[in-house]
Scaffold this motif. Structure first.
Motif, PDB file in Angstrom:
ATOM      1  N   GLN A  73      54.836  36.111  34.502  1.00  6.94           N
ATOM      2  CA  GLN A  73      53.521  35.691  34.041  1.00  6.94           C
ATOM      3  C   GLN A  73      52.436  36.629  34.573  1.00  6.94           C
ATOM      4  O   GLN A  73      52.263  36.769  35.785  1.00  6.94           O
ATOM      5  N   PRO A  74      51.685  37.286  33.696  1.00  7.14           N
ATOM      6  CA  PRO A  74      50.569  38.109  34.167  1.00  7.14           C
ATOM      7  C   PRO A  74      49.429  37.238  34.711  1.00  7.14           C
ATOM      8  O   PRO A  74      49.100  36.204  34.122  1.00  7.14           O
ATOM      9  N   ILE A  75      48.868  37.651  35.826  1.00  9.69           N
ATOM     10  CA  ILE A  75      47.661  37.026  36.364  1.00  9.69           C
ATOM     11  C   ILE A  75      46.675  38.134  36.698  1.00  9.69           C
ATOM     12  O   ILE A  75      47.066  39.289  36.882  1.00  9.69           O
ATOM     13  N   GLU A  76      45.411  37.792  36.764  1.00  8.86           N
ATOM     14  CA  GLU A  76      44.399  38.791  37.128  1.00  8.86           C
ATOM     15  C   GLU A  76      43.413  38.200  38.124  1.00  8.86           C
ATOM     16  O   GLU A  76      42.713  37.226  37.826  1.00  8.86           O
ATOM     17  N   TRP A  77      43.396  38.769  39.323  1.00 10.57           N
ATOM     18  CA  TRP A  77      42.417  38.381  40.337  1.00 10.57           C
ATOM     19  C   TRP A  77      41.079  39.021  39.994  1.00 10.57           C
ATOM     20  O   TRP A  77      41.010  40.219  39.718  1.00 10.57           O
ATOM     21  N   ARG A  78      40.019  38.240  40.057  1.00  7.12           N
ATOM     22  CA  ARG A  78      38.659  38.747  39.838  1.00  7.12           C
ATOM     23  C   ARG A  78      37.837  38.389  41.063  1.00  7.12           C
ATOM     24  O   ARG A  78      37.547  37.228  41.330  1.00  7.12           O
ATOM     25  N   MET A  79      37.468  39.416  41.809  1.00  8.23           N
ATOM     26  CA  MET A  79      36.812  39.214  43.094  1.00  8.23           C
ATOM     27  C   MET A  79      35.310  39.434  43.001  1.00  8.23           C
ATOM     28  O   MET A  79      34.820  40.160  42.127  1.00  8.23           O
ATOM     29  N   PRO A  80      34.533  38.842  43.928  1.00 13.73           N
ATOM     30  CA  PRO A  80      33.091  39.109  43.965  1.00 13.73           C
ATOM     31  C   PRO A  80      32.817  40.571  44.278  1.00 13.73           C
ATOM     32  O   PRO A  80      33.628  41.259  44.916  1.00 13.73           O
ATOM     33  N   CYS A 140      53.760  37.579  21.330  1.00 13.48           N
ATOM     34  CA  CYS A 140      54.898  38.359  21.818  1.00 13.48           C
ATOM     35  C   CYS A 140      54.545  39.846  21.877  1.00 13.48           C
ATOM     36  O   CYS A 140      53.994  40.411  20.924  1.00 13.48           O
ATOM     37  N   GLY A 141      54.859  40.469  23.004  1.00  7.57           N
ATOM     38  CA  GLY A 141      54.591  41.889  23.187  1.00  7.57           C
ATOM     39  C   GLY A 141      53.190  42.194  23.685  1.00  7.57           C
ATOM     40  O   GLY A 141      52.880  43.352  23.976  1.00  7.57           O
ATOM     41  N   ARG A 142      52.343  41.180  23.815  1.00 12.01           N
ATOM     42  CA  ARG A 142      50.965  41.397  24.260  1.00 12.01           C
ATOM     43  C   ARG A 142      50.652  40.549  25.498  1.00 12.01           C
ATOM     44  O   ARG A 142      49.511  40.202  25.747  1.00 12.01           O
ATOM     45  N   GLU A 143      51.690  40.244  26.265  1.00  6.38           N
ATOM     46  CA  GLU A 143      51.517  39.351  27.410  1.00  6.38           C
ATOM     47  C   GLU A 143      50.487  39.859  28.406  1.00  6.38           C
ATOM     48  O   GLU A 143      49.693  39.076  28.943  1.00  6.38           O
ATOM     49  N   SER A 144      50.484  41.169  28.671  1.00  8.79           N
ATOM     50  CA  SER A 144      49.569  41.701  29.689  1.00  8.79           C
ATOM     51  C   SER A 144      48.110  41.647  29.256  1.00  8.79           C
ATOM     52  O   SER A 144      47.207  41.797  30.083  1.00  8.79           O
ATOM     53  N   GLU A 145      47.855  41.427  27.972  1.00  8.44           N
ATOM     54  CA  GLU A 145      46.475  41.317  27.486  1.00  8.44           C
ATOM     55  C   GLU A 145      45.891  39.932  27.754  1.00  8.44           C
ATOM     56  O   GLU A 145      44.679  39.731  27.633  1.00  8.44           O
ATOM     57  N   PHE A 146      46.771  38.982  28.083  1.00 10.00           N
ATOM     58  CA  PHE A 146      46.320  37.603  28.256  1.00 10.00           C
ATOM     59  C   PHE A 146      46.745  37.058  29.618  1.00 10.00           C
ATOM     60  O   PHE A 146      47.505  36.097  29.708  1.00 10.00           O
ATOM     61  N   PRO A 147      46.281  37.669  30.716  1.00  8.66           N
ATOM     62  CA  PRO A 147      46.661  37.154  32.039  1.00  8.66           C
ATOM     63  C   PRO A 147      45.941  35.845  32.347  1.00  8.66           C
ATOM     64  O   PRO A 147      44.906  35.533  31.748  1.00  8.66           O
ATOM     65  N   LEU A 235      50.922  45.537  37.171  1.00 10.52           N
ATOM     66  CA  LEU A 235      50.723  45.683  35.735  1.00 10.52           C
ATOM     67  C   LEU A 235      49.596  46.667  35.482  1.00 10.52           C
ATOM     68  O   LEU A 235      48.949  47.147  36.418  1.00 10.52           O
ATOM     69  N   ALA A 236      49.346  46.933  34.210  1.00 11.03           N
ATOM     70  CA  ALA A 236      48.305  47.892  33.851  1.00 11.03           C
ATOM     71  C   ALA A 236      46.958  47.403  34.350  1.00 11.03           C
ATOM     72  O   ALA A 236      46.740  46.210  34.564  1.00 11.03           O
ATOM     73  N   ASP A 237      46.035  48.349  34.509  1.00 14.28           N
ATOM     74  CA  ASP A 237      44.689  47.999  34.941  1.00 14.28           C
ATOM     75  C   ASP A 237      44.069  47.014  33.973  1.00 14.28           C
ATOM     76  O   ASP A 237      44.393  46.981  32.782  1.00 14.28           O
ATOM     77  N   ALA A 238      43.122  46.236  34.476  1.00 19.11           N
ATOM     78  CA  ALA A 238      42.450  45.242  33.650  1.00 19.11           C
ATOM     79  C   ALA A 238      41.673  45.915  32.541  1.00 19.11           C
ATOM     80  O   ALA A 238      41.143  47.023  32.690  1.00 19.11           O
ATOM     81  N   ALA A 239      41.598  45.249  31.385  1.00 13.80           N
ATOM     82  CA  ALA A 239      40.831  45.775  30.261  1.00 13.80           C
ATOM     83  C   ALA A 239      39.347  45.694  30.584  1.00 13.80           C
ATOM     84  O   ALA A 239      38.912  44.905  31.418  1.00 13.80           O
ATOM     85  N   PRO A 240      38.508  46.539  29.925  1.00  9.71           N
ATOM     86  CA  PRO A 240      37.070  46.429  30.121  1.00  9.71           C
ATOM     87  C   PRO A 240      36.581  45.027  29.800  1.00  9.71           C
ATOM     88  O   PRO A 240      37.210  44.288  29.044  1.00  9.71           O
ATOM     89  N   GLU A 241      35.438  44.660  30.376  1.00  9.67           N
ATOM     90  CA  GLU A 241      34.923  43.299  30.226  1.00  9.67           C
ATOM     91  C   GLU A 241      34.814  42.894  28.765  1.00  9.67           C
ATOM     92  O   GLU A 241      35.093  41.755  28.399  1.00  9.67           O
ATOM     93  N   SER A 242      34.430  43.814  27.882  1.00  5.74           N
ATOM     94  CA  SER A 242      34.247  43.485  26.472  1.00  5.74           C
ATOM     95  C   SER A 242      35.569  43.189  25.777  1.00  5.74           C
ATOM     96  O   SER A 242      35.608  42.610  24.709  1.00  5.74           O
ATOM     97  N   GLU A 243      36.680  43.589  26.403  1.00  8.84           N
ATOM     98  CA  GLU A 243      37.987  43.394  25.787  1.00  8.84           C
ATOM     99  C   GLU A 243      38.785  42.271  26.425  1.00  8.84           C
ATOM    100  O   GLU A 243      39.853  41.943  25.964  1.00  8.84           O
ATOM    101  N   VAL A 244      38.262  41.687  27.500  1.00 12.74           N
ATOM    102  CA  VAL A 244      38.995  40.629  28.178  1.00 12.74           C
ATOM    103  C   VAL A 244      38.998  39.376  27.306  1.00 12.74           C
ATOM    104  O   VAL A 244      37.966  38.923  26.852  1.00 12.74           O
TER     105      VAL A 244
END
Length: 250
Positions: A73-80, A140-147, A235-244
């Motif tokens: 499962q992809p997750i993405e930490w977003r820190m202050p 399917c195949g786009r899991e890392s886009e939806f952490p 995993l790959a770096d996080a997408a730009p804010e406009s693409e999250v």
């Protein structure tokens, strides 16, 4: 949901916010719109509780079978701003330090991270752990886009640095009751504060579908204890804010 257990007297602010795709709850006052039980309702038996040992719920969830076993499962930490986070292993940090860190984790494992740079408390180090108890179902195949997005607030970090133990339950909203507000429109990931008498896991289950438990403290368990923790998959770096994009619901 989140629980805050002061290990010593810690002054704490209260705050409330509206719901969004991923919601968190912290101890404190609760919005009046959240579920209220009446004496006439039939009490439910809850198999799990927020105070269970770390890793226990994820392991029990695997016993039910289904598509959770073996799924990364992809997750993405977003820190202050100004703070940074990295995954830890037996010999130190296992990922680059960043304000936004995307990794993959498995259910039934416990993962530990290291946070530095809390403004005004630069010498403090905070150690959040995460336990996956369910998954999301992206295309399917786009899991890392939806952490699963996990945002730690500055108040969370300061509470932990001052000695409190904070527990957050991340859950996916029930699409039938979710507010039609995106994270971008709401100004970030939204959360609720739960009352001290509420179990955050039970409350999260009533509001949606719990997917992860984050426990946050400043206690270093030492090198000998690192064998208790698994190493996440970078995993790959996080997408730009406009693409999250928000994670998928049920």
């Amino acid at each position: 949901m989140t629980t805050v257990r002061p290990l010593r007297c810690v002054p704490r602010k209260r705050g409330l916010a509206a719901s969004s795709v991923m919601l968190l709850a912290t101890l404190g006052g609760l919005l009046p719109s959240l579920p209220q039980h009446s004496a006439a309702e039939t009490p439910k038996h809850w198999l799990h509780a927020g105070a269970m040992p770390p890793g226990a719920i994820g392991n029990q969830r695997l016993l039910r079978g289904g598509p959770l076993y073996g799924y990364t499962q992809p997750i993405e930490w977003r820190m202050p701003a100004g703070t940074s986070i990295a995954a830890t292993g037996p010999y130190g940090e296992t990922t680059d330090r960043s304000e936004r860190l995307k990794v993959g984790i498995l259910a039934g494992q416990l993962y530990r991270f290291r946070v530095e740079g809390v403004p005004g408390m630069e010498q403090a180090v905070v150690y959040p752990t995460i336990e996956l108890i369910d998954r999301t179902y992206p295309p399917c195949g786009r899991e890392s886009e939806f952490p699963i997005p996990i945002e730690l607030t500055m108040e969370d970090l300061r509470l932990a640095a001052e000695g409190a133990f904070v527990t957050r339950v991340v859950y996916v909203e029930d699409p039938k009751t979710a507010l039609p507000v995106s994270e971008k429109e709401a100004g970030g990931q939204q959360w609720f504060e739960a009352r001290p008498t509420d179990d955050p896991l039970v409350l999260a289950d009533e509001l949606g579908r719990p997917v992860a438990i984050v426990r946050l403290g400043a206690r270093d368990t030492g090198v000998l204890a690192t064998g208790c923790y698994a190493e996440p998959t970078p995993l790959a770096d996080a997408a730009p804010e406009s693409e999250v994009r928000p994670a998928s619901t049920h």
